[in-house]
Design an enzyme around this catalytic site. Structure first.
Site, mmCIF file in Angstrom:
data_model
loop_
_atom_site.group_PDB
_atom_site.id
_atom_site.type_symbol
_atom_site.label_atom_id
_atom_site.label_comp_id
_atom_site.label_asym_id
_atom_site.label_seq_id
_atom_site.Cartn_x
_atom_site.Cartn_y
_atom_site.Cartn_z
ATOM 1 N N ARG A 220 8.035 20.691 -19.353
ATOM 2 C CA ARG A 220 9.589 21.538 -18.977
ATOM 3 C C ARG A 220 10.209 20.628 -18.059
ATOM 4 N NH1 ARG A 220 9.567 23.256 -23.524
ATOM 5 N NH2 ARG A 220 9.795 25.409 -23.898
ATOM 6 N N GLU B 71 18.770 20.782 -18.257
ATOM 7 C CA GLU B 71 18.986 20.539 -19.741
ATOM 8 C C GLU B 71 20.388 20.867 -20.253
ATOM 9 O OE1 GLU B 71 15.460 20.830 -22.629
ATOM 10 O OE2 GLU B 71 14.784 19.967 -20.952
ATOM 11 N N HIS C 180 14.952 16.457 -25.625
ATOM 12 C CA HIS C 180 14.262 17.658 -25.843
ATOM 13 C C HIS C 180 13.603 17.647 -27.470
ATOM 14 C CE1 HIS C 180 12.655 21.820 -24.299
ATOM 15 N NE2 HIS C 180 11.881 21.406 -25.263
HETATM 16 C C1 DGY Z 1 8.643 24.785 -27.195
HETATM 17 O O1 DGY Z 1 8.407 24.985 -28.411
HETATM 18 O O2 DGY Z 1 8.376 25.234 -26.287
HETATM 19 C C2 DGY Z 1 9.355 23.112 -27.245
HETATM 20 O O3 DGY Z 1 9.703 22.882 -26.150
HETATM 21 C C3 DGY Z 1 10.240 23.264 -28.517
HETATM 22 O O4 DGY Z 1 10.287 21.828 -28.824
#
Ligand code: DGY
Length: 329
Positions: free
Chosen positions: A242, A271, A290
């Site tokens: 993240r 983001e 992402h």
């Molecule tokens: C998640 O599933 O948390 C991912 O970041 C999506 O790609």
């Protein structure tokens, strides 16, 4: 009498849409049609009074939204494994089960962490830009040099499913493997040999550091100025976890002045990263939007799992994948 409502915050991959379809016979099914997420006010209005919400990591699901949904809300199902955008405590207080999609994206995300690692080490994106700009005039003995991957040390921060997936792939590159987590993962070490070390040791000794922690108050800006400063000179940082796990201002400084040689990010803070962000002025960074879980098969599986959680919640059954199972008696 009007039918109970479901709100889905984005058009899903095909398998998810197929699984949703039969629900439209019993429920009033609304799917946000735009490629971009519903703005907060639209989310609040559309979710109000719904029995089920199928949401994405781009939607902020807080107590106010849950209050708007009211007592009719039976389930919140997120099409992602991470759920830091959802106030889980608020959902639990209201006895709303929250679903997520663990497991199915492990390999795809680990593959992408490796794609970033290799692209950064061997400067793939930068050299592609160079070629397209018409700058390739000759083979050059010192052009686009980067560090070897084979035989290097890889440090993994967060040794859960995805971290272990990244570690398993390192075997093919004869790498030395270090990991750090809140505690030693002996069971995982049996399947995936790696040495447990404290974070300063990992940062000091790793040529590549790949982040795989969930975003929590403890991991917010885990990679701050001090920790980035502890990294080995010339090291490469990969983040597919993240964005806020890394302090962006500290990262800019570590890329500009050292010790980092390169960073490759799939996630940013904020983001999306604004086009004018200082990080985007640097040549020694790759920023993907992402997409680590974005394989056709995986996104279809995530969508199908999210609908399965939604349907179970609507029918009053236990969610197959529930992040707050203590809501059940
Ligand atoms: C998640 O599933 O948390 C991912 O970041 C999506 O790609």
């Amino acid at each position: 009498m009007s039918r109970p409502r479901i709100f889905v915050t984005r058009i899903l991959p095909e398998k998810g849409m197929q699984r949703l379809q039969p629900l439209s016979e019993e429920y009033e099914l609304e799917i946000w049609p735009d490629p971009l997420p519903p703005p907060p006010e639209a989310l609040q209005t559309r979710a109000a009074g719904a029995q089920g919400l199928l949401c994405m990591l781009t939607d902020r699901i807080d107590a106010a939204l849950m209050d708007g949904m009211g007592p009719s809300c039976k389930v919140i199902s997120q099409m992602a494994v991470g759920f830091d955008n959802i106030d889980i405590a608020a959902a639990s207080r209201r006895r709303i089960p929250v679903g997520n999609t663990p497991g199915v994206l492990t390999d795809t995300t680990a593959d992408f962490a490796w794609a970033l690692l290799m692209a950064a080490a061997r400067r793939v994106v930068e050299s592609d830009k160079f070629t397209r700009a018409g700058l390739w005039k000759s083979w050059g003995p010192v052009d686009f040099l980067g560090p070897d991957i084979t035989g290097a040390t890889l440090g993994i921060v967060g040794f859960g499913r995805i971290g272990q997936g990244v570690a398993r792939r390192a075997r093919g590159f004869d790498m030395r493997l270090l990991y750090h987590d809140v505690q030693r993962q002996e069971e995982a070490e049996r399947n995936c040999p790696a040495e447990y070390v404290d974070l300063p040791t990992l940062l000091r000794e790793s040529d590549f550091v790949s982040l795989h922690t969930a975003l929590t108050p403890e991991t917010y800006h885990l990679m701050n100025r001090e920790r980035l400063g502890q990294m080995k000179p010339g090291a490469i940082l990969i983040n597919t976890a993240r964005g806020p796990v890394v302090d962006p201002a500290a990262l800019y400084q570590a890329l500009k002045e050292g010790p980092l040689a390169y960073a490759a990010l799939d996630v940013t803070e904020p983001e999306p990263i604004p086009p004018g962000d200082p990080l985007l002025t640097l040549d020694n960074i790759i920023v993907a939007p992402h997409i680590a879980s974005a394989s056709i098969q995986t996104r279809n599986k995530m969508a199908a799992m999210a609908v399965a959680n939604l349907e179970a919640g609507l029918r009053g059954r236990r969610l197959p994948n529930c992040v707050n199972p203590h809501v059940y008696p």
